[in-house]
Design an enzyme around this catalytic site. Structure first.
Site, PDB file in Angstrom:
ATOM      1  N   GLY A  44      -5.989   2.492  -0.667  1.00 35.99           N
ATOM      2  CA  GLY A  44      -6.825   3.608  -1.136  1.00 35.99           C
ATOM      3  C   GLY A  44      -7.812   3.147  -2.199  1.00 35.99           C
ATOM      4  O   GLY A  44      -8.987   3.528  -2.192  1.00 35.99           O
ATOM      5  N   LYS A  89     -10.063   4.884  13.050  1.00 31.38           N
ATOM      6  CA  LYS A  89      -9.367   3.593  13.091  1.00 31.38           C
ATOM      7  C   LYS A  89      -7.893   3.898  12.887  1.00 31.38           C
ATOM      8  O   LYS A  89      -7.430   4.085  11.760  1.00 31.38           O
ATOM      9  CB  LYS A  89      -9.894   2.681  11.981  1.00 31.38           C
ATOM     10  CG  LYS A  89      -9.781   1.189  12.266  1.00 31.38           C
ATOM     11  CD  LYS A  89      -8.373   0.691  12.473  1.00 31.38           C
ATOM     12  CE  LYS A  89      -7.622   0.488  11.179  1.00 31.38           C
ATOM     13  NZ  LYS A  89      -6.217   0.091  11.403  1.00 31.38           N
ATOM     14  N   GLU A 123       7.222   5.172  -4.769  1.00 34.92           N
ATOM     15  CA  GLU A 123       7.371   5.702  -3.415  1.00 34.92           C
ATOM     16  C   GLU A 123       8.148   4.680  -2.583  1.00 34.92           C
ATOM     17  O   GLU A 123       7.747   3.515  -2.502  1.00 34.92           O
ATOM     18  CB  GLU A 123       5.994   5.943  -2.788  1.00 34.92           C
ATOM     19  CG  GLU A 123       6.090   6.535  -1.400  1.00 34.92           C
ATOM     20  CD  GLU A 123       4.728   6.872  -0.804  1.00 34.92           C
ATOM     21  OE1 GLU A 123       3.905   5.961  -0.635  1.00 34.92           O
ATOM     22  OE2 GLU A 123       4.496   8.061  -0.524  1.00 34.92           O
ATOM     23  N   GLU A 142      -5.469  10.403   0.540  1.00 31.95           N
ATOM     24  CA  GLU A 142      -4.135  11.009   0.510  1.00 31.95           C
ATOM     25  C   GLU A 142      -3.151   9.846   0.512  1.00 31.95           C
ATOM     26  O   GLU A 142      -2.973   9.185   1.530  1.00 31.95           O
ATOM     27  CB  GLU A 142      -3.997  11.914   1.736  1.00 31.95           C
ATOM     28  CG  GLU A 142      -2.928  12.956   1.545  1.00 31.95           C
ATOM     29  CD  GLU A 142      -1.591  12.395   1.871  1.00 31.95           C
ATOM     30  OE1 GLU A 142      -0.942  11.830   0.948  1.00 31.95           O
ATOM     31  OE2 GLU A 142      -1.186  12.494   3.017  1.00 31.95           O
ATOM     32  N   CYS A 179       4.326  11.321   3.615  1.00 34.66           N
ATOM     33  CA  CYS A 179       3.627  11.328   2.332  1.00 34.66           C
ATOM     34  C   CYS A 179       4.196  12.401   1.418  1.00 34.66           C
ATOM     35  O   CYS A 179       4.335  12.195   0.229  1.00 34.66           O
ATOM     36  CB  CYS A 179       2.125  11.513   2.529  1.00 34.66           C
ATOM     37  SG  CYS A 179       1.689  12.582   3.887  1.00 34.66           S
ATOM     38  N   SER A 222      -1.576   3.720   1.828  1.00 35.52           N
ATOM     39  CA  SER A 222      -1.008   3.211   0.579  1.00 35.52           C
ATOM     40  C   SER A 222      -2.000   3.306  -0.578  1.00 35.52           C
ATOM     41  O   SER A 222      -3.219   3.354  -0.375  1.00 35.52           O
ATOM     42  CB  SER A 222      -0.593   1.752   0.757  1.00 35.52           C
ATOM     43  OG  SER A 222      -1.730   0.962   1.054  1.00 35.52           O
TER      44      SER A 222
HETATM   45  P1  NAI Z   1      -1.693   0.791   4.632  1.00 38.88           P
HETATM   46  O1  NAI Z   1      -2.338   1.583   3.561  1.00 38.88           O
HETATM   47  O2  NAI Z   1      -1.881  -0.685   4.619  1.00 38.88           O
HETATM   48  O3  NAI Z   1      -2.197   1.308   6.087  1.00 38.88           O
HETATM   49  C1  NAI Z   1      -2.778   2.565   6.352  1.00 38.88           C
HETATM   50  C2  NAI Z   1      -4.057   2.384   7.171  1.00 38.88           C
HETATM   51  O4  NAI Z   1      -5.016   1.651   6.402  1.00 38.88           O
HETATM   52  C3  NAI Z   1      -3.875   1.593   8.476  1.00 38.88           C
HETATM   53  O5  NAI Z   1      -4.710   2.134   9.471  1.00 38.88           O
HETATM   54  C4  NAI Z   1      -4.379   0.213   8.091  1.00 38.88           C
HETATM   55  O6  NAI Z   1      -4.858  -0.531   9.189  1.00 38.88           O
HETATM   56  C5  NAI Z   1      -5.521   0.564   7.166  1.00 38.88           C
HETATM   57  N1  NAI Z   1      -5.922  -0.523   6.249  1.00 38.88           N
HETATM   58  C6  NAI Z   1      -5.136  -1.490   5.713  1.00 38.88           C
HETATM   59  N2  NAI Z   1      -5.877  -2.324   4.949  1.00 38.88           N
HETATM   60  C7  NAI Z   1      -7.152  -1.871   5.004  1.00 38.88           C
HETATM   61  C8  NAI Z   1      -8.376  -2.292   4.407  1.00 38.88           C
HETATM   62  N3  NAI Z   1      -8.440  -3.379   3.624  1.00 38.88           N
HETATM   63  N4  NAI Z   1      -9.497  -1.575   4.656  1.00 38.88           N
HETATM   64  C9  NAI Z   1      -9.457  -0.487   5.443  1.00 38.88           C
HETATM   65  N5  NAI Z   1      -8.332  -0.049   6.038  1.00 38.88           N
HETATM   66  C10 NAI Z   1      -7.189  -0.718   5.817  1.00 38.88           C
HETATM   67  O7  NAI Z   1      -0.152   1.153   4.610  1.00 38.88           O
HETATM   68  P2  NAI Z   1       1.059   0.255   5.169  1.00 38.88           P
HETATM   69  O8  NAI Z   1       0.854  -1.164   4.751  1.00 38.88           O
HETATM   70  O9  NAI Z   1       1.190   0.498   6.606  1.00 38.88           O
HETATM   71  O10 NAI Z   1       2.306   0.884   4.401  1.00 38.88           O
HETATM   72  C11 NAI Z   1       2.667   0.420   3.103  1.00 38.88           C
HETATM   73  C12 NAI Z   1       3.089   1.548   2.193  1.00 38.88           C
HETATM   74  O11 NAI Z   1       2.022   2.473   2.057  1.00 38.88           O
HETATM   75  C13 NAI Z   1       4.254   2.390   2.680  1.00 38.88           C
HETATM   76  O12 NAI Z   1       5.473   1.808   2.349  1.00 38.88           O
HETATM   77  C14 NAI Z   1       4.025   3.685   1.957  1.00 38.88           C
HETATM   78  O13 NAI Z   1       4.520   3.619   0.639  1.00 38.88           O
HETATM   79  C15 NAI Z   1       2.507   3.800   1.898  1.00 38.88           C
HETATM   80  N6  NAI Z   1       1.992   4.662   2.976  1.00 38.88           N
HETATM   81  C16 NAI Z   1       1.714   5.970   2.692  1.00 38.88           C
HETATM   82  C17 NAI Z   1       1.303   6.820   3.695  1.00 38.88           C
HETATM   83  C18 NAI Z   1       1.035   8.268   3.436  1.00 38.88           C
HETATM   84  O14 NAI Z   1       1.240   9.074   4.318  1.00 38.88           O
HETATM   85  N7  NAI Z   1       0.532   8.625   2.291  1.00 38.88           N
HETATM   86  C19 NAI Z   1       1.162   6.373   5.085  1.00 38.88           C
HETATM   87  C20 NAI Z   1       1.421   4.954   5.268  1.00 38.88           C
HETATM   88  C21 NAI Z   1       1.825   4.152   4.239  1.00 38.88           C
END
Ligand code: NAI
Ligand code: MG
Length: 484
Positions: A238, A180, A386, A255, A289, A234
């Site tokens: 997580g 996904k 972060e 991660e 990250c 995020s």
């Molecule tokens: P997010 O954690 O919401 O999105 C990452 C993935 O999780 C996307 O594919 C999203 O569709 C999916 N997702 C979102 N809600 C979900 C749920 N309830 N169940 C299952 N999957 C779900 O991250 P977002 O909102 O794009 O970014 C927000 C913050 O998160 C950023 O500002 C950053 O601090 C952090 N982040 C960290 C990353 C890393 O590489 N460790 C990557 C992206 C974001």
């Protein structure tokens, strides 16, 4: 739309080797962060699509994919890597358009994706069990088996690299993957599925369902047929994923990013350190990250480091991905808002230097000028949270003890680096720093496909990359035979 050269309709899902719209027929708009325009429509996957994708994975495990010898899986992975390399420019353009990253960074991501395929291709037939000496009359041995269908929820910052390290390792061990991708950027995930299929990956071994996190993502996480979940994103999501996985009692690899420090000591080679200190903060506009967002500097070298970094920041130019400057836009207007919120919280801090957003950058793009804050107190929010934007803070320290305590003084623990000429100090701190990776007189080791990666604390748990990932993406069976 540039997916056309690959013969792919970007509004489709890829399930069981077949391209088709999602069952609801609904789509989402995919935006170009460089100018805010709509790139194309993507499928808004639902629970029904996830159900079909998991079923396709189960079928693949029962069928051709599940019966392949390890070396045959390796051959397919190798062919995928070769095909990825044939499409470097197409994939790099897609990633640049979709994520907003400068073209050269996108190109490096394609090469990394190919390297993951090559590395795991070579590893596929090299994971062995052991025999265990036991009681008289017994023979005991272990073997590694796939979990089954694995779920992969990935973010938008490095789609190709994260597909490489997570889907690559899962396929190596014979799992069937359901991927996904993020709603903000999913074109290279679709392109990769097409390329993998063309390279001979059997139907159902890799399925891609784009869509929203709360819909397709949540459905994948909750699905009882999914036997392992790998998530990068995020901290908040997580936690949701770990809770959902607990309902089905399945393992997760999380991660979740970090607040990774670089420690510059009085005996450091500052000239050698400077490019690493800055690049690790602004690469991919800081949306990494393992970004190094905290620079801890011994007071005796503080002015030198600050002026060296400030000179670099002042020369940074941010602009459209296709202009291939130092920094691109952030991935979305929403991400820009998050980062601007942090910048507002730094209003009381000293700004040593800012980069420039070029004048030709379109109005609708999500641009933020790279910003270097200095003299920041370790407990300031900008030194604790972060930010995920091109922002770094410099913090002075007086003793090694204080440096360690500041470095370990956040809720995260992903990466750290030590700049020092003293071998004894390097060894001491490599042990004491809370991080899944510690770099000595460098940072990031160029991405390091071969190097196990992951964190502790709010950075998550489990390891991806390198051989280590293959243990996480498989389960161990012990066989004990009593034969007299
Ligand atoms: P997010 O954690 O919401 O999105 C990452 C993935 O999780 C996307 O594919 C999203 O569709 C999916 N997702 C979102 N809600 C979900 C749920 N309830 N169940 C299952 N999957 C779900 O991250 P977002 O909102 O794009 O970014 C927000 C913050 O998160 C950023 O500002 C950053 O601090 C952090 N982040 C960290 C990353 C890393 O590489 N460790 C990557 C992206 C974001
Ligand atoms: Mg989110």
């Amino acid at each position: 739309m540039s997916l056309r050269p690959l013969g792919i309709d970007p509004s489709h899902c890829f399930i069981g080797g077949v391209w088709a719209p999602g069952e609801s027929g609904e789509t989402l708009d995919l935006r170009n962060p460089s100018d805010g325009s709509t790139l194309c429509a993507i499928a808004r996957g639902t629970e029904a699509d996830i159900d079909r994708a998991v079923a396709a994975g189960e079928q693949a495990l029962e069928g051709e994919w599940g019966r392949l010898a390890n070396f045959e899986r390796g051959r397919i992975l190798h062919r995928i890597g070769q095909k990825v390399l044939e499409h470097v420019e197409t994939l790099a353009e897609l990633e640049a358009l979709d994520v907003g990253k400068p073209l050269k960074q996108a190109r490096a991501d394609v090469i990394a994706l190919a390297r993951y395929m090559e590395f795991y291709a070579g590893a596929a037939d090299k994971i062995h069990g052991t025999t265990i000496p036991f009681l008289d009359g017994y023979t005991v041995y272990t073997m590694r088996e796939p979990h089954g269908v694995t779920g992969h929820i990935i973010p938008w910052n490095y789609p190709m690299q994260i597909i490489g390290r997570s889907v690559g390792a899962a396929l190596t061990m014979g799992n069937a993957a359901v991927l996904k991708p993020a709603e903000e950027a999913c074109l290279t995930a679709l392109a990769f599925a097409g390329i993998a299929h063309e390279a001979g990956l059997p139907a159902g071994a890799l399925n891609v369902v784009p869509g929203l996190g709360a819909e397709a993502g949540a459905a994948l996480t909750a699905h009882p047929g999914v036997r392992h979940i790998s998530f990068t994103g995020s901290v908040g999501v997580g936690k949701l994923i770990q809770s959902a996985a607990a309902q089905n009692v399945v393992p997760v690899t999380l991660e979740l990013g970090g607040k990774s420090p670089q420690l510059v000591f009085e005996d450091a080679d500052v000239a050698a350190a400077l490019p690493f200190l800055t690049n690790a903060g602004i690469q991919n506009a800081g949306q990494t990250c393992s970004a190094s967002s905290r620079i801890l500097v011994h007071r005796s070298r503080y002015d030198e480091v600050v002026s060296g970094m400030a000179a670099r920041y002042a020369a940074l130019r941010a602009g459209p991905a296709m202009d291939d400057l130092d920094v691109g836009p952030l991935v979305s207007a929403r991400q820009k808002q998050i980062v601007e919120g942090f910048l507002a919280q730094g209003a009381d801090l000293e700004v040593a230097a800012c980069g420039q957003v070029v004048e030709s950058a379109p109005e609708g793009g999500a641009y933020v000028a790279p910003t270097l804050f200095t003299g920041v107190s370790p407990d300031h929010r900008l030194a604790q949270d972060e930010i995920f934007g091109p922002v770094q803070v410099v913090i002075p320290f007086d003793t090694e003890e204080e440096a360690v305590s500041i470095a370990n003084g956040t809720a995260y623990g992903l990466v750290a680096s030590v700049w020092s000429d003293s071998g004894a100090r390097q060894m001491r701190l490599a042990k004491r720093l809370r991080a899944g990776q510690v770099f000595l007189n460098n940072y990031g080791a160029g991405g390091g496909v071969e190097l196990p990666f992951g964190g502790s604390g709010l950075s998550g748990h489990g390891r991806e990359k390198g051989f280590e990932a293959l243990y996480g993406f498989s389960t161990l069976k012990t066989v004990a035979a009593l034969h007299g």
